[in-house]
Design a protein around this motif. Structure first.
Motif, PDB file in Angstrom:
ATOM      1  N   GLY A  76     -11.322  -0.372   4.745  1.00  0.00           N
ATOM      2  CA  GLY A  76     -10.298  -0.807   3.812  1.00  0.00           C
ATOM      3  C   GLY A  76     -10.786  -0.873   2.380  1.00  0.00           C
ATOM      4  N   GLU A  77     -12.022  -1.339   2.186  1.00  0.00           N
ATOM      5  CA  GLU A  77     -12.571  -1.451   0.831  1.00  0.00           C
ATOM      6  C   GLU A  77     -12.685  -0.098   0.139  1.00  0.00           C
ATOM      7  N   GLN A  78     -12.822   0.976   0.923  1.00  0.00           N
ATOM      8  CA  GLN A  78     -13.006   2.308   0.349  1.00  0.00           C
ATOM      9  C   GLN A  78     -11.700   2.972  -0.071  1.00  0.00           C
ATOM     10  N   VAL A  79     -10.576   2.438   0.365  1.00  0.00           N
ATOM     11  CA  VAL A  79      -9.292   3.097   0.089  1.00  0.00           C
ATOM     12  C   VAL A  79      -8.311   2.152  -0.602  1.00  0.00           C
ATOM     13  N   MET A  80      -8.821   1.205  -1.369  1.00  0.00           N
ATOM     14  CA  MET A  80      -7.923   0.243  -1.992  1.00  0.00           C
ATOM     15  C   MET A  80      -6.949   0.869  -2.991  1.00  0.00           C
ATOM     16  N   PRO A  81      -7.327   1.880  -3.791  1.00  0.00           N
ATOM     17  CA  PRO A  81      -6.301   2.503  -4.650  1.00  0.00           C
ATOM     18  C   PRO A  81      -5.145   3.080  -3.838  1.00  0.00           C
ATOM     19  N   GLN A  82      -5.471   3.759  -2.738  1.00  0.00           N
ATOM     20  CA  GLN A  82      -4.416   4.316  -1.885  1.00  0.00           C
ATOM     21  C   GLN A  82      -3.622   3.205  -1.201  1.00  0.00           C
ATOM     22  N   ALA A  83      -4.310   2.157  -0.751  1.00  0.00           N
ATOM     23  CA  ALA A  83      -3.620   1.060  -0.070  1.00  0.00           C
ATOM     24  C   ALA A  83      -2.664   0.338  -1.018  1.00  0.00           C
ATOM     25  N   ARG A  84      -3.074   0.151  -2.266  1.00  0.00           N
ATOM     26  CA  ARG A  84      -2.181  -0.508  -3.231  1.00  0.00           C
ATOM     27  C   ARG A  84      -0.948   0.352  -3.499  1.00  0.00           C
ATOM     28  N   ALA A  85      -1.148   1.668  -3.599  1.00  0.00           N
ATOM     29  CA  ALA A  85      -0.004   2.556  -3.812  1.00  0.00           C
ATOM     30  C   ALA A  85       0.933   2.530  -2.617  1.00  0.00           C
ATOM     31  N   VAL A 116       8.575   1.545   0.832  1.00  0.00           N
ATOM     32  CA  VAL A 116       8.840   1.876   2.232  1.00  0.00           C
ATOM     33  C   VAL A 116       8.260   0.767   3.102  1.00  0.00           C
ATOM     34  N   GLY A 117       9.098   0.120   3.888  1.00  0.00           N
ATOM     35  CA  GLY A 117       8.645  -1.032   4.652  1.00  0.00           C
ATOM     36  C   GLY A 117       8.480  -2.268   3.797  1.00  0.00           C
ATOM     37  N   GLY A 118       9.155  -2.291   2.646  1.00  0.00           N
ATOM     38  CA  GLY A 118       9.049  -3.422   1.733  1.00  0.00           C
ATOM     39  C   GLY A 118       7.924  -3.231   0.735  1.00  0.00           C
ATOM     40  N   ASN A 119       7.895  -4.076  -0.274  1.00  0.00           N
ATOM     41  CA  ASN A 119       6.822  -4.072  -1.262  1.00  0.00           C
ATOM     42  C   ASN A 119       5.897  -5.246  -0.994  1.00  0.00           C
ATOM     43  N   SER A 120       4.600  -5.030  -1.162  1.00  0.00           N
ATOM     44  CA  SER A 120       3.636  -6.096  -0.941  1.00  0.00           C
ATOM     45  C   SER A 120       2.379  -5.789  -1.729  1.00  0.00           C
ATOM     46  N   THR A 121       1.473  -6.730  -1.762  1.00  0.00           N
ATOM     47  CA  THR A 121       0.147  -6.476  -2.297  1.00  0.00           C
ATOM     48  C   THR A 121      -0.724  -5.961  -1.157  1.00  0.00           C
ATOM     49  N   ALA A 122      -1.916  -5.513  -1.470  1.00  0.00           N
ATOM     50  CA  ALA A 122      -2.788  -4.950  -0.439  1.00  0.00           C
ATOM     51  C   ALA A 122      -4.165  -5.596  -0.505  1.00  0.00           C
ATOM     52  N   GLU A 123      -4.667  -5.959   0.653  1.00  0.00           N
ATOM     53  CA  GLU A 123      -6.029  -6.437   0.810  1.00  0.00           C
ATOM     54  C   GLU A 123      -6.747  -5.503   1.786  1.00  0.00           C
ATOM     55  N   PRO A 124      -8.071  -5.424   1.729  1.00  0.00           N
ATOM     56  CA  PRO A 124      -8.779  -4.554   2.675  1.00  0.00           C
ATOM     57  C   PRO A 124      -8.416  -4.825   4.132  1.00  0.00           C
ATOM     58  N   SER A 125      -8.149  -6.079   4.461  1.00  0.00           N
ATOM     59  CA  SER A 125      -7.825  -6.421   5.851  1.00  0.00           C
ATOM     60  C   SER A 125      -6.455  -5.900   6.279  1.00  0.00           C
TER      61      SER A 125
END
Length: 253
Positions: A94-103, A109-118
């Motif tokens: 998760g830590e390696q893909v945080m830019p993609q996870a935040r996008a 899609v599936g709602g808007n949220s923030t992203a954490e590595p977990s």
């Protein structure tokens, strides 16, 4: 024009005649259903067909879905993804893909949220493309993106309640599809993986073999080609402990 004629114009495969091999496999599956040997899920209703949506930076900035209802990566991104594709994925934390996870979290899609590595349940890299399965406030989604992370092809997989647990050593099939045309066509496949599943392989009838990613109770893969939209044009092999089992997609719950 009757009701069936009106509905026929909505069929994306209208006018396409299945190949002889597809007819043979379809007839074989019908025979298995009729004689009671086909695998049938008893854990709940069959998965819903899902639609990919492409959301861009403007949609994310507006905080709304604002997604283009087209089941594909945007032009150019699909070409880059296919040109750089690899049969063996690289697993990402998760830590390696945080830019993609935040996008993915902010694309609506599936709602808007923030992203954490977990929140990242599964992440893989194949060339320039990153595939994620991640948890959002309104459920679990899949995102596929290439290069710049201001655009993602996204699909909701579950609602906020999450999926039921998968039996040990088994997998199911949540969704399988193909998108695009010609050289830009690509396929994906996603399912749940029970405890003890260590690997899943996909062998296309063309002979190509690709490794799916398995993590956090999910398995997933994507590849260039049309097979995800065809009838049983691949074999899925599941490794669990010292047991190896192979299925056609129609045999999976």
């Amino acid at each position: 024009m009757n009701d069936l004629d009106r509905l026929a114009v909505l069929d994306p495969a209208r006018g396409r005649e299945p190949s002889a091999m597809e007819w043979t496999r379809s007839e074989a599956f019908v025979e298995r259903v009729m004689d009671g040997t086909a695998r049938v899920s008893t854990s709940g209703p069959a998965p819903m067909a899902r639609r990919w949506a492409v959301a861009g930076a403007a949609a994310m900035a507006a905080g709304a879905v604002a997604a283009i209802a087209v089941p594909a990566l945007v032009p150019g991104d699909a070409e880059k993804a296919i040109a750089s594709w690899t049969a063996m994925p690289a697993s990402r934390a998760g830590e390696q893909v945080m830019p993609q996870a935040r996008a993915c979290a902010a694309n609506g899609v599936g709602g808007n949220s923030t992203a954490e590595p977990s929140d990242v349940l599964l992440a893989e890299q194949r060339g320039d493309a990153t595939l994620l399965i991640m948890r959002k406030d309104d459920g679990i989604v899949e995102c596929l993106m290439v290069g710049d992370v201001d655009r993602a092809a996204s699909m909701a997989l579950t609602d906020a309640g999450g999926p039921p647990p998968q039996a040990e050593g088994t997998i199911n099939l949540e969704t399988m599809s193909s998108y695009g045309d010609g050289d830009d066509q690509w396929s994906n496949i996603v399912g749940l993986a029970g405890p003890g599943v260590t690997a899943v392989e996909v062998r296309l009838d063309s002979g190509a073999l690709l490794q799916a990613s398995v993590k956090s109770g999910w398995w997933a893969a994507w590849w260039p080609g049309p097979e995800g939209g065809e009838v049983d044009s691949m074999t899925i092999t599941v490794h669990a402990g010292d047991r190896t089992t192979s299925y056609r997609p129609s045999e999976l719950p």
